[in-house]
Motif scaffolding. Structure first.
Motif, short mmCIF file in Angstrom:
data_model
loop_
_atom_site.label_atom_id
_atom_site.label_comp_id
_atom_site.label_asym_id
_atom_site.label_seq_id
_atom_site.Cartn_x
_atom_site.Cartn_y
_atom_site.Cartn_z
N VAL A 35 0.84 -1.19 0.00
CA VAL A 35 0.00 0.00 0.00
C VAL A 35 0.88 1.25 0.00
N GLN A 36 0.59 2.17 -0.90
CA GLN A 36 1.23 3.49 -0.89
C GLN A 36 0.10 4.51 -0.85
N ALA A 37 -0.11 5.08 0.32
CA ALA A 37 -1.20 6.03 0.53
C ALA A 37 -0.69 7.19 1.38
N PRO A 38 -1.39 8.33 1.35
CA PRO A 38 -0.98 9.43 2.22
C PRO A 38 -0.96 8.96 3.67
N GLY A 39 0.18 9.09 4.33
CA GLY A 39 0.28 8.71 5.73
C GLY A 39 0.71 7.28 5.99
N TYR A 40 0.79 6.45 4.95
CA TYR A 40 1.21 5.07 5.16
C TYR A 40 1.80 4.48 3.89
N VAL A 41 2.96 3.84 4.06
CA VAL A 41 3.61 3.08 3.00
C VAL A 41 4.06 1.77 3.62
N GLY A 42 3.63 0.66 3.06
CA GLY A 42 4.03 -0.64 3.58
C GLY A 42 3.03 -1.71 3.19
N PRO A 43 3.21 -2.90 3.78
CA PRO A 43 2.29 -3.99 3.46
C PRO A 43 0.91 -3.71 4.04
N CYS A 44 -0.11 -4.24 3.40
CA CYS A 44 -1.47 -4.10 3.90
C CYS A 44 -1.49 -4.58 5.35
N ARG A 45 -2.09 -3.80 6.21
CA ARG A 45 -2.08 -4.15 7.64
C ARG A 45 -3.07 -5.25 7.99
N ARG A 46 -3.94 -5.58 7.07
CA ARG A 46 -4.90 -6.66 7.32
C ARG A 46 -4.22 -7.99 7.06
N ARG A 47 -4.15 -8.83 8.07
CA ARG A 47 -3.50 -10.13 7.93
C ARG A 47 -4.49 -11.23 7.57
N ARG A 48 -5.69 -11.14 8.10
CA ARG A 48 -6.67 -12.20 7.88
C ARG A 48 -7.57 -11.87 6.70
N GLN A 49 -7.80 -12.85 5.87
CA GLN A 49 -8.74 -12.71 4.77
C GLN A 49 -10.01 -13.46 5.18
N ILE A 50 -11.04 -12.72 5.52
CA ILE A 50 -12.27 -13.32 6.02
C ILE A 50 -13.38 -13.08 5.01
N ASP A 51 -14.10 -14.16 4.69
CA ASP A 51 -15.27 -14.01 3.83
C ASP A 51 -16.38 -13.40 4.66
N TRP A 52 -16.84 -12.23 4.25
CA TRP A 52 -17.86 -11.52 4.98
C TRP A 52 -19.23 -12.00 4.54
N GLU A 53 -20.06 -12.37 5.51
CA GLU A 53 -21.40 -12.85 5.20
C GLU A 53 -22.46 -11.86 5.64
N GLY A 54 -22.05 -10.69 6.09
CA GLY A 54 -22.99 -9.67 6.54
C GLY A 54 -23.47 -8.81 5.39
N ARG A 55 -24.05 -7.65 5.75
CA ARG A 55 -24.54 -6.71 4.75
C ARG A 55 -23.40 -6.15 3.92
N GLU A 56 -23.74 -5.76 2.70
CA GLU A 56 -22.75 -5.13 1.83
C GLU A 56 -22.35 -3.78 2.41
N ASP A 57 -21.08 -3.43 2.28
CA ASP A 57 -20.56 -2.16 2.76
C ASP A 57 -20.92 -1.06 1.77
N ARG A 58 -21.24 0.11 2.24
CA ARG A 58 -21.62 1.22 1.37
C ARG A 58 -20.49 1.66 0.47
N ARG A 59 -19.24 1.32 0.85
CA ARG A 59 -18.10 1.72 0.04
C ARG A 59 -17.91 0.83 -1.18
N ASN A 60 -18.60 -0.30 -1.22
CA ASN A 60 -18.50 -1.21 -2.37
C ASN A 60 -19.26 -0.65 -3.55
N PRO A 61 -18.84 -1.01 -4.76
CA PRO A 61 -19.62 -0.61 -5.93
C PRO A 61 -21.06 -1.13 -5.78
N GLY A 62 -21.98 -0.33 -6.17
CA GLY A 62 -23.37 -0.76 -6.05
C GLY A 62 -24.14 0.09 -5.06
#
Length: 183
Positions: free
Chosen positions: A138-165
């Motif tokens: 990730v190269q973003a304002p304020g942070y450069v480095g590996p993605c801080r999320r370590r776990r890849q979890i399949d989300w079964e809840g509601r869709e996030d508003r930030r997703n397309p759609g």
């Protein structure tokens, strides 16, 4: 003792640690793992100079002794202008594994934390993760480095508003938030 897979024979590692005893142990383990080249320096200043002048596949640094000067090396790695060098994996070797120190290292862009006392298995695991199981960079304002999320979890809840759609299903319109909060 431990497996030597995958191969590290073509990898170059920069080891920055002023602890002579510990650096000999780490270097010995890296030699057993048949790491192609291990360069050891005792000061952060020497580490930054070497990193600026050569390419390394991984940097192992002890940050938290001597007032945390090793963080200067991490800043030099992540703050550089050479895109290839910015992405160099960094392994922090430390005995100070309190949550605040781990968060600080993570937020500075450290790939892996190698807790002291070190073991050959942990050195192998962290080196393998840093070199062959890299997280998205990730190269973003304020942070450069590996993605801080370590776990890849399949989300079964509601869709996030930030997703397309658009907005999440069942989202509360802006004007009705107060009413919904009050029941």
């Amino acid at each position: 003792m431990f497996r030597r897979d995958p191969k590290f024979d073509n990898k170059k590692v920069l080891l920055v640690d002023d602890d002579v005893y510990l650096s000999k142990i780490i270097k010995s383990v890296l030699d057993i793992l048949e790491v192609g080249s291990v360069t050891h320096v005792k000061s952060v200043k020497a580490g930054i100079e070497l990193f600026d002048s050569k390419y390394y596949d991984c940097v192992i640094v002890d940050c938290l002794k001597n007032g945390g000067k090793g963080f200067e090396l991490i800043q030099a790695v992540r703050g550089g202008s050479d895109d290839a060098k910015i992405r160099t994996p960094v392994i922090l070797c430390t005995a100070f594994t309190e949550q605040q120190n781990i968060y600080r290292a993570r937020d500075m862009g450290v790939n892996e934390i190698l807790a002291k006392p070190v073991s050959p298995d942990q050195i192998l695991l962290k080196l393998n993760c840093a070199l062959y199981r890299q997280r998205e960079f990730v190269q973003a304002p304020g942070y450069v480095g590996p993605c801080r999320r370590r776990r890849q979890i399949d989300w079964e809840g509601r869709e996030d508003r930030r997703n397309p759609g658009g907005a999440a299903q069942g989202a509360i319109p802006a004007g009705n938030k107060k009413e919904a909060a009050n029941g």
